[in-house]
Scaffold this motif. Structure first.
Motif, short mmCIF file in Angstrom:
data_model
loop_
_atom_site.label_atom_id
_atom_site.label_comp_id
_atom_site.label_asym_id
_atom_site.label_seq_id
_atom_site.Cartn_x
_atom_site.Cartn_y
_atom_site.Cartn_z
N ILE A 193 -1.28 -9.68 3.79
CA ILE A 193 -2.06 -8.87 4.72
C ILE A 193 -2.70 -9.76 5.77
N GLU A 194 -2.58 -9.36 7.00
CA GLU A 194 -3.28 -10.03 8.10
C GLU A 194 -4.66 -9.40 8.23
N VAL A 195 -5.70 -10.20 8.11
CA VAL A 195 -7.07 -9.71 8.14
C VAL A 195 -7.73 -10.14 9.45
N ASP A 196 -7.94 -9.18 10.34
CA ASP A 196 -8.60 -9.47 11.61
C ASP A 196 -10.11 -9.32 11.51
N ALA A 197 -10.56 -8.48 10.58
CA ALA A 197 -11.99 -8.25 10.32
C ALA A 197 -12.06 -7.54 8.98
N ILE A 198 -13.24 -7.48 8.41
CA ILE A 198 -13.39 -6.74 7.15
C ILE A 198 -13.17 -5.26 7.44
N GLY A 199 -12.14 -4.70 6.83
CA GLY A 199 -11.77 -3.32 7.08
C GLY A 199 -10.69 -3.16 8.13
N ARG A 200 -10.27 -4.23 8.74
CA ARG A 200 -9.19 -4.16 9.74
C ARG A 200 -8.02 -4.99 9.21
N TYR A 201 -7.08 -4.29 8.56
CA TYR A 201 -6.01 -4.95 7.83
C TYR A 201 -4.64 -4.48 8.34
N ARG A 202 -3.70 -5.42 8.38
CA ARG A 202 -2.32 -5.09 8.75
C ARG A 202 -1.39 -5.63 7.69
N LEU A 203 -0.61 -4.75 7.08
CA LEU A 203 0.33 -5.15 6.04
C LEU A 203 1.49 -5.90 6.67
N LEU A 204 1.71 -7.12 6.21
CA LEU A 204 2.82 -7.94 6.70
C LEU A 204 4.05 -7.83 5.81
N GLY A 205 3.82 -7.72 4.52
CA GLY A 205 4.93 -7.62 3.58
C GLY A 205 4.42 -7.24 2.21
N GLU A 206 5.29 -6.66 1.39
CA GLU A 206 4.91 -6.27 0.03
C GLU A 206 6.14 -6.25 -0.86
N THR A 207 5.91 -6.09 -2.15
CA THR A 207 7.03 -6.06 -3.07
C THR A 207 7.75 -4.72 -2.97
N LEU A 208 9.07 -4.77 -3.09
CA LEU A 208 9.89 -3.57 -3.05
C LEU A 208 10.09 -2.97 -4.43
N ASP A 209 9.68 -3.71 -5.45
CA ASP A 209 9.83 -3.21 -6.83
C ASP A 209 8.67 -3.72 -7.68
N ASP A 210 8.95 -4.60 -8.64
CA ASP A 210 7.89 -5.11 -9.51
C ASP A 210 6.93 -6.01 -8.73
N ALA A 211 5.64 -5.89 -9.03
CA ALA A 211 4.68 -6.87 -8.54
C ALA A 211 4.87 -8.18 -9.31
N ALA A 212 4.36 -9.28 -8.77
CA ALA A 212 4.55 -10.57 -9.42
C ALA A 212 3.95 -10.59 -10.82
N GLY A 213 2.73 -10.07 -10.95
CA GLY A 213 2.10 -10.04 -12.27
C GLY A 213 2.85 -9.17 -13.25
N GLU A 214 3.39 -8.05 -12.76
CA GLU A 214 4.19 -7.16 -13.60
C GLU A 214 5.46 -7.87 -14.05
#
Length: 347
Positions: free
Chosen positions: A147-168
């Motif tokens: 996530i790109e964080v420009d300010a607290i509460g101002r977030y832009r998703l850059l990438g995420e998992t398409l299936d299992d999360a890493a911890g999962e």
């Protein structure tokens, strides 16, 4: 402002008191976490109904314990923050119900906190000089996001998992090799004994552009390697090391790409997998090479806890934000929908 934080999104009951008049680490007056690991171990995973009932049993005693440790009375609380999502709906409702009831009885404001924003902001609790903009890696049992964080509460998703999360993926891989629940920490400990390079697994989706993740194929590679091996303790440790190296390398490669895409050299890492020693070392090395910096919360604040909720809630309550009186939760909640906190948004 003294804020009581309540976290009940899954299988940990967390309570904390954060005092905005004592900034930085000193602001955390007290915090306590009760883990349900022993309760769910028999079933090999979290049973939502049992989780909810255990939160009911443990939450109020934990609130009383935390206030006593903080040395303040209930009437001294100026606001209440609680996790409203994402998470298990029954577990969330326990925390929300208690939080709203306390806020009503004390006639103080309450704020619904996004669980992942709590994780994202946890490193700021201990490092008051850390300010946006930065890139955040949220990596846990349920989420793997950049996530790109420009300010607290101002977030832009850059990438995420398409299936299992890493911890999962850690937990499922540990389970298929016969490690006890919770498997992720068990696998990471076993990997310490493994030989680097004995098993070489792919680094998923690093051979193409983009910032998304996928760990289900890696999990399948480990399953096949385990089935075809002698399944000795030495082999188990070697496979664990190969798996952990693959996950850590994949996360590191994507983090570096995200920093390049955002034009930023500050990385914040949060979530349960953020406590992984090898991941911390790898990202430290990348930050040093770039002349930047990486920040982690202390290991105790990587997993679910009330401190991150109290802190995130305090920032919003100080900005005049609060939630209505309804006891409502959002098991699914897009963090991009959160309002910005004006003091950090250059508004």
């Amino acid at each position: 402002m003294r804020v009581l934080g309540i976290e009940t999104s899954c299988d940990e009951t967390g309570v904390a008191v954060y005092d905005t008049d004592r900034p930085g680490p000193d602001g955390l007056r007290a915090h306590a976490v009760y883990s349900q690991i022993a309760l769910h171990a028999e079933y090999g995973g979290v049973v939502p109904e049992l989780a909810s009932r255990d939160h009911v049993r443990k939450l109020l005693p934990l609130v009383r314990q935390t206030l006593a440790e903080a040395g303040i009375a209930m009437r001294d609380i100026d606001g209440v923050a609680y996790t409203a999502g994402p998470g298990l709906v029954g577990a969330l409702l326990v925390g929300a119900g208690v939080a709203r009831s306390l806020a009503w009885a004390l006639d103080v404001p309450a704020i619904a906190v996004h669980h992942m924003e709590g994780h994202l902001l946890a490193p700021l609790l201990e490092d008051p000089d850390l300010k946006p903009p930065f890139v955040a890696l949220l990596v846990s049992g349920g989420h793997t996001q950049l996530i790109e964080v420009d300010a607290i509460g101002r977030y832009r998703l850059l990438g995420e998992t398409l299936d299992d999360a890493a911890g999962e993926a850690f937990d499922k891989t540990a389970k298929l090799m016969g490690l006890p629940y919770p498997g992720g920490p068990q696998l990471a400990a076993l990997a310490e004994q493994g030989r680097p390079g004995a098993y070489k697994f792919s680094r998923p989706m690093t051979d193409r552009p983009g910032l998304d993740f996928s760990f289900s194929g890696l999990k399948t590679q480990v399953l096949l390697a385990w089935r075809d091996s002698d399944q000795s303790e030495t082999t188990r440790a070697d496979i664990a090391r190969g798996f952990e190296d693959a996950v850590v390398d994949t996360l590191a490669i994507k983090c570096e790409r995200a920093l390049d895409a955002a034009g930023c050299d500050t990385l914040v890492v949060a979530g349960g997998v953020g406590a992984n020693k090898r991941l911390r070392a790898k990202l430290d090395a990348i930050a040093t090479k770039r002349g930047g910096r990486v920040r982690f919360p202390r290991p105790a604040l990587c997993t679910d806890n009330g401190a991150m909720i109290a802190f995130a809630g305090a920032l919003r309550l100080q900005a005049g934000q609060h939630s209505d009186t309804a006891v409502s939760v959002q098991p699914r909640w897009d963090m991009a929908s959160l309002p910005a906190v004006p003091d950090t948004a250059n508004a």
